[in-house]
Write an enzyme that holds these catalytic residues in place. Structure first.
Site, PDB file in Angstrom:
ATOM      1  N   ASN A 210       0.798  -1.146   0.005  1.00 45.05           N
ATOM      2  CA  ASN A 210       0.003   0.000  -0.034  1.00 45.05           C
ATOM      3  C   ASN A 210       0.788   1.294   0.039  1.00 45.05           C
ATOM      4  OD1 ASN A 210      -2.511  -1.193  -0.028  1.00 45.05           O
ATOM      5  ND2 ASN A 210      -2.839  -0.942   2.040  1.00 45.05           N
ATOM      6  N   ASP A 279      -4.881  -5.107   2.664  1.00 40.37           N
ATOM      7  CA  ASP A 279      -6.039  -5.862   2.967  1.00 40.37           C
ATOM      8  C   ASP A 279      -6.398  -7.357   2.501  1.00 40.37           C
ATOM      9  OD1 ASP A 279      -7.659  -3.783   4.286  1.00 40.37           O
ATOM     10  OD2 ASP A 279      -8.124  -2.663   2.202  1.00 40.37           O
ATOM     11  N   LYS A 289      11.136 -17.680  -7.959  1.00 37.59           N
ATOM     12  CA  LYS A 289      10.446 -16.527  -8.691  1.00 37.59           C
ATOM     13  C   LYS A 289       9.498 -17.001  -9.896  1.00 37.59           C
ATOM     14  CE  LYS A 289      12.041 -12.384 -11.392  1.00 37.59           C
ATOM     15  NZ  LYS A 289      13.033 -11.946 -12.164  1.00 37.59           N
ATOM     16  N   ASP A 307      -8.062  -7.864   9.983  1.00 40.83           N
ATOM     17  CA  ASP A 307      -8.096  -6.245  10.224  1.00 40.83           C
ATOM     18  C   ASP A 307      -7.722  -6.478  11.702  1.00 40.83           C
ATOM     19  OD1 ASP A 307      -8.935  -3.874  11.142  1.00 40.83           O
ATOM     20  OD2 ASP A 307     -10.498  -3.857   9.420  1.00 40.83           O
ATOM     21  N   ILE A 308      -6.421  -5.831  11.701  1.00 39.57           N
ATOM     22  CA  ILE A 308      -5.883  -5.530  12.945  1.00 39.57           C
ATOM     23  C   ILE A 308      -6.411  -4.956  13.955  1.00 39.57           C
ATOM     24  CG2 ILE A 308      -3.336  -4.956  14.149  1.00 39.57           C
ATOM     25  CD1 ILE A 308      -2.297  -5.748  11.435  1.00 39.57           C
ATOM     26  N   LYS A 338     -16.801   3.588  10.120  1.00 37.86           N
ATOM     27  CA  LYS A 338     -15.766   2.751  10.564  1.00 37.86           C
ATOM     28  C   LYS A 338     -15.638   2.807  11.964  1.00 37.86           C
ATOM     29  CE  LYS A 338     -12.966   2.801   6.629  1.00 37.86           C
ATOM     30  NZ  LYS A 338     -11.864   3.286   5.840  1.00 37.86           N
ATOM     31  N   LYS A 342     -16.077  -0.737  13.604  1.00 41.64           N
ATOM     32  CA  LYS A 342     -14.705  -1.248  14.302  1.00 41.64           C
ATOM     33  C   LYS A 342     -14.794  -1.143  15.891  1.00 41.64           C
ATOM     34  CE  LYS A 342     -12.007  -1.049  10.157  1.00 41.64           C
ATOM     35  NZ  LYS A 342     -10.572  -1.337   9.632  1.00 41.64           N
TER      36      LYS A 342
END
Ligand code: C5P
Length: 399
Positions: A210, A279, A289, A307-308, A338, A342
Site C-alpha cells: 500500500n 487488506d 521466482k 483487520d488488525i 468505521k 470497528k
C-alpha cells in the site's frame, strides 16, 4: 539527573518592561542543565541589552533574519531544528498576533513557523491589551494549535493597573515547563502504534503493498515519547529513523504485524492503528521466482488479511483504541461508519484526494472523530498534528 540535561531551549525575548526577567529565566534553565540560545526582537533591545543576555546564556544573541553573517554562523532553519523547546518570555500582544497569523517578517516569526519544538508563551502586557477581544481570540487559536500559555499572572502592573498581564515569575515558568516536559500528559501510559505499509509476498521478489511513507505513525510515536509514554512502534518497511527511546518492532506482512501487535497489546493502554495494512495477501507463496516467460498472463488468488484494528478492539476493549481512515469522498461520513463498525474510541480521517496532505506529504489535515464530537485539525506539519491528536487522547482518557 538535571531536569533539562541534553535539552536545547530557545528563549524568545520581546519588547516589554518584564524583559529584564529573561536573564533570570536563562540562569534557571542553565542551572537545570539546559543549553540556551536567545532570540531578541528589535524592541526587546530597548529594555535589556543583548550583551547581558549573551553573557548569561554563553551564546551569541540571534536577532536578524536577513543578516548574512548571522545566517552563516547558524541559519534560522538550523536554529529552529536545534530547539527542543521554544519559550517566548515576555511575549507581547504584537508577537502573539504575529504568530497567530503565521507571519515571518522577523527571526522570531520565522523560527516559530520552521520549528517542530514544543512552544510555550509567557505573555506580559497591560491588562486591557490582554483582555482585548483580539488578543483573547489569538490566544485561543494558539492554544488550539498546541501552544502552551504560562500566565499571565495577576497583580500590579508597571502602569499602576491591577489585573492579569504580569509576566509569570521565572521560577514558576521553569517549574511549569519542567512538569510538562518531564512528566508529560501520557507519562505512565504505554502506547502501541502501527505505521507504514505491509508487504504481502507473491514470490521472493514481488509483493503487494500500500501507499504509505510511515511519516504520520512515526510522528505520533515521537510525540508520544515527548509526552512521557512508553512507545511500541510496529512498523512496516519505511525509510525513516525512529527516536532511540521507541521500542521498534519491524515487520513485513500484515500477519507479522498482527503477531507483534498482540504481544505489545498485553501491556498497552492505548492502540493507534496508523499503518496502511494490505487488506489482501496472496493465497499461495511461490518459493521460486515466477518466470514471466512461463505465463502470458498471471492470476493471483488473494485472501483477506485479518483487520488488525478490529482484532484489537474485539480483544483488548479495555484499551483506548484509535484508527485512521484515509478516504477520497464523504470523508467524515465514511470515517464515522468505521468508528462504529470497528467499535473504536476515536477515528482520524483525512482526504487523500488532496495531494498536499496524507501519504508522502510532510503535512496533514485531519478530522478527529469520537462518538461525541468531530474536531478539524487544520493543515499543519505532521509532528504538530501528532501532538494535537495525543493531547486530545490524553484529555479523553483522563475524563
Ligand atoms: O477499513 P480501513 O482499511 O479503511 O480502515 C483503516 C484503519 O484500519 C487504519 O487505522 C488501519 O491501520 C486499520 N487496518 C488494520 N488492518 C487491516 C486494515 C486496516 O489495522 N487489515
Amino acid at each position: 539527573m538535571l531536569n533539562f540535561s541534553n535539552t536545547n531551549i530557545l528563549l524568545g525575548v520581546t519588547g516589554g518592561i518584564a524583559a529584564y526577567k529573561s536573564a533570570e529565566i536563562i540562569r534557571l534553565f542553565k542551572k537545570e542543565g539546559a543549553s540556551v540560545r536567545v532570540v531578541m526582537t528589535e524592541s526587546a533591545k530597548e529594555f535589556i541589552t543583548p550583551l547581558t543576555l549573551q553573557a548569561v546564556s554563553g551564546n551569541e544573541i540571534h536577532d536578524s533574519l536577513l543578516d548574512v553573517n548571522a545566517e552563516s554562523a547558524m541559519g534560522h532553519i538550523e536554529l529552529a531544528k536545534w530547539a527542543d523547546i521554544i519559550l517566548i518570555a515576555p511575549c507581547t500582544a504584537e508577537t502573539i498576533a504575529k504568530i497567530t497569523h503565521g507571519r515571518a517578517d522577523d527571526l522570531m516569526g520565522a523560527l516559530i513557523l520552521a520549528s517542530e519544538a514544543d512552544v510555550y508563551i509567557a505573555p506580559a502586557m497591560n491588562m486591557s491589551m490582554w483582555l482585548d477581544a483580539s488578543t483573547q481570540d489569538n490566544y485561543k487559536i494558539l492554544e488550539k494549535r498546541g501552544i502552551t500559555f504560562i500566565g499571565p499572572a495577576q497583580g500590579e502592573q508597571a502602569c499602576g493597573d491591577i489585573g492579569p498581564g504580569r509576566l509569570e515569575e521565572p521560577e514558576k515558568i521553569i517549574e511549569f515547563i519542567t512538569k510538562l516536559a518531564n512528566k508529560g500528559p501520557l507519562s505512565g501510559k504505554t502506547i502501541t502504534i502501527t505505521a507504514g505499509p505491509t508487504r504481502e509476498q507473491i514470490d521472493p521478489v514481488r509483493f503487494i503493498s500500500n501507499n504509505s511513507s510511515g511519516k504520520m505513525g512515526y510522528s505520533i510515536a515521537e510525540a508520544a515519547i515527548k509526552y512521557g509514554a512508553q512507545v511500541n512502534l510496529v512498523t512496516g518497511p519505511v525509510s525513516l529513523d525512529a527516536d532511540k527511546s521507541i521500542n521498534l518492532h519491524k515487520i513485513n506482512s500484515a500477519s507479522e504485524m498482527l503477531d507483534e501487535v498482540i504481544k505489545c497489546m498485553k501491556s498497552s493502554d492505548i492502540f493507534i492503528g496508523c499503518a496502511a495494512v494490505s487488506d489482501y495477501k496472496p493465497s499461495d507463496y511461490s518459493i521460486k521466482k515466477i518466470k514471466k516467460e512461463d505465463n502470458s498472463s498471471l492470476d493471483i488468488e488473494l485472501e483477506k488479511n485479518e483487520d488488525i484494528l478490529k482484532y484489537v478492539s474485539d480483544n483488548f476493549s479495555e484499551s483506548y483504541i484509535v484508527g485512521f481512515a484515509a478516504e477520497t469522498s464523504d470523508v467524515i461520513e465514511n470515517a464515522k461508519k468505521k468508528l462504529l463498525t470497528k467499535n473504536l474510541d476515536m477515528i482520524i480521517s483525512n482526504d487523500i484526494s488532496d495531494k498536499s496532505i496524507g501519504f508522502d506529504a510532510d503535512e496533514n489535515e485531519v478530522n478527529v472523530i469520537t462518538k461525541d464530537e468531530t474536531l478539524l485539525l487544520k493543515k499543519d506539519k505532521k509532528i504538530r498534528i501528532a501532538r494535537q491528536i495525543l493531547k486530545i487522547i490524553s484529555a479523553n482518557i483522563n475524563k
